[in-house]
Design a protein around this motif. Sequence first.
Motif, short mmCIF file in Angstrom:
data_model
loop_
_atom_site.label_atom_id
_atom_site.label_comp_id
_atom_site.label_asym_id
_atom_site.label_seq_id
_atom_site.Cartn_x
_atom_site.Cartn_y
_atom_site.Cartn_z
N LYS A 279 51.86 28.25 42.38
CA LYS A 279 52.22 29.60 42.81
C LYS A 279 51.89 29.75 44.29
O LYS A 279 51.03 29.07 44.83
CB LYS A 279 51.44 30.66 42.01
N ASP A 280 52.59 30.68 44.94
CA ASP A 280 52.37 30.94 46.36
C ASP A 280 51.18 31.89 46.53
O ASP A 280 51.26 33.04 46.11
CB ASP A 280 53.63 31.56 46.97
N PRO A 281 50.10 31.44 47.14
CA PRO A 281 48.93 32.32 47.28
C PRO A 281 49.09 33.40 48.35
O PRO A 281 48.23 34.26 48.48
CB PRO A 281 47.81 31.34 47.66
N ILE B 130 47.53 41.19 53.67
CA ILE B 130 48.15 41.32 54.99
C ILE B 130 47.81 40.19 55.96
O ILE B 130 48.68 39.45 56.39
CB ILE B 130 47.84 42.68 55.65
N ASN B 131 46.54 40.01 56.29
CA ASN B 131 46.18 39.00 57.29
C ASN B 131 45.00 38.13 56.87
O ASN B 131 44.38 37.50 57.71
CB ASN B 131 45.89 39.67 58.63
N GLY B 132 44.68 38.11 55.59
CA GLY B 132 43.58 37.27 55.13
C GLY B 132 43.38 37.40 53.63
O GLY B 132 43.93 38.30 52.98
N PHE B 133 42.60 36.49 53.09
CA PHE B 133 42.32 36.51 51.66
C PHE B 133 41.20 37.48 51.34
O PHE B 133 40.24 37.62 52.11
CB PHE B 133 41.92 35.12 51.17
N SER B 134 41.32 38.12 50.20
CA SER B 134 40.24 38.92 49.63
C SER B 134 39.78 38.18 48.38
O SER B 134 40.60 37.66 47.62
CB SER B 134 40.72 40.31 49.22
#
Length: 119
Positions: A37-39, A62-66
């Motif tokens: 899957k696309d993360p 938006i601009n980073g992983f949580s």
Amino acid sequence: MLRPSAPDLKVYLHRLPIDLRRGRNGLAAMAREVMQKDPFGKTCFLFTNKTYSALKILAWDINGFSVWHKLIESREKFAWPRLFQEDVVELTSEQLHWLMDGYDVWARPHKPVTFTHVS
């Protein structure tokens, strides 16, 4: 309480337990390589440990992983789909919240009753 939520959020659960010492990059690699899957989409990925007492959720924001990490502070365990054949199980956002609240999303509800006559 902060939880992943979006109207069109796709939720994927990795059925097999993993080592939860993995960080965001390791979880993202699992999402791409193992789960296929696309993360980086409007998705979140659920992982658990071998005792089913903790989970990690990875989501792109938006601009980073949580990364959310939840550990149950009692003898309870997360209800995890252990008998499924698939390695990846898709959930709804509502099922994700139920799972985080401790409900068994896969438990069978009561048996439906079918009547053939009224009296």
